[in-house]
Design a protein around this motif. Sequence first.
Motif, PDB file in Angstrom:
ATOM      1  N   LYS A 287       4.084   5.615  -5.617  1.00 56.86           N
ATOM      2  CA  LYS A 287       4.058   5.390  -6.860  1.00 56.86           C
ATOM      3  C   LYS A 287       3.022   6.325  -7.748  1.00 56.86           C
ATOM      4  N   ASN A 288       1.710   6.342  -6.970  1.00 57.98           N
ATOM      5  CA  ASN A 288       0.657   7.057  -7.358  1.00 57.98           C
ATOM      6  C   ASN A 288       1.027   8.768  -7.287  1.00 57.98           C
ATOM      7  N   ASN A 289       1.468   8.992  -6.145  1.00 59.43           N
ATOM      8  CA  ASN A 289       2.067  10.378  -6.254  1.00 59.43           C
ATOM      9  C   ASN A 289       3.110  10.837  -7.095  1.00 59.43           C
TER      10      ASN A 289
ATOM     11  N   SER B 129       1.020  -1.389   0.166  1.00 59.04           N
ATOM     12  CA  SER B 129      -0.016  -0.092   0.098  1.00 59.04           C
ATOM     13  C   SER B 129       0.835   1.340  -0.125  1.00 59.04           C
TER      14      SER B 129
ATOM     15  N   ASN C 290       2.430   1.649  -3.497  1.00 56.57           N
ATOM     16  CA  ASN C 290       1.204   2.003  -4.279  1.00 56.57           C
ATOM     17  C   ASN C 290       1.064   3.488  -4.177  1.00 56.57           C
ATOM     18  N   GLU C 291       1.049   3.901  -2.873  1.00 54.49           N
ATOM     19  CA  GLU C 291       0.736   5.450  -2.646  1.00 54.49           C
ATOM     20  C   GLU C 291       2.013   6.422  -3.051  1.00 54.49           C
TER      21      GLU C 291
ATOM     22  N   SER D 179       2.955   9.745 -10.213  1.00 51.31           N
ATOM     23  CA  SER D 179       2.410   9.676 -11.520  1.00 51.31           C
ATOM     24  C   SER D 179       1.771  11.243 -11.616  1.00 51.31           C
ATOM     25  N   MET D 180       1.348  11.876 -10.158  1.00 53.87           N
ATOM     26  CA  MET D 180       0.862  13.447 -10.224  1.00 53.87           C
ATOM     27  C   MET D 180       1.932  14.235 -10.612  1.00 53.87           C
TER      28      MET D 180
END
Length: 86
Positions: free
Chosen positions: A27-29, A21, A24-25, A31-32
């Motif tokens: 990685k998601n940040n 988790s 992923n957090e 991509s922003m």
Amino acid sequence: MTQEQFNKVCEIISELKSLESAKNEIKNNDSMGAIKPRFAYHISAVGEWFVINPEILEPILTKYDKLIRQEIEDRINELKKQIEEI
């Protein structure tokens, strides 16, 4: 599989899910594109976060960001290996 082994696998899976988790957090940040590593203290007595000036710490935080990401990945691999061994 014994009950003790089962309990250990459940503990490992719980930690593995938490790390996945977090990974992923991050990685998601990424991509922003706008989120950079930050350093803050949380003082629970007052329930507030105190953020340190990012300009001062950015070079240091960037270095440790890479180390933290690698440690998360290493720990995930270690946990997967532990499960395989059980």
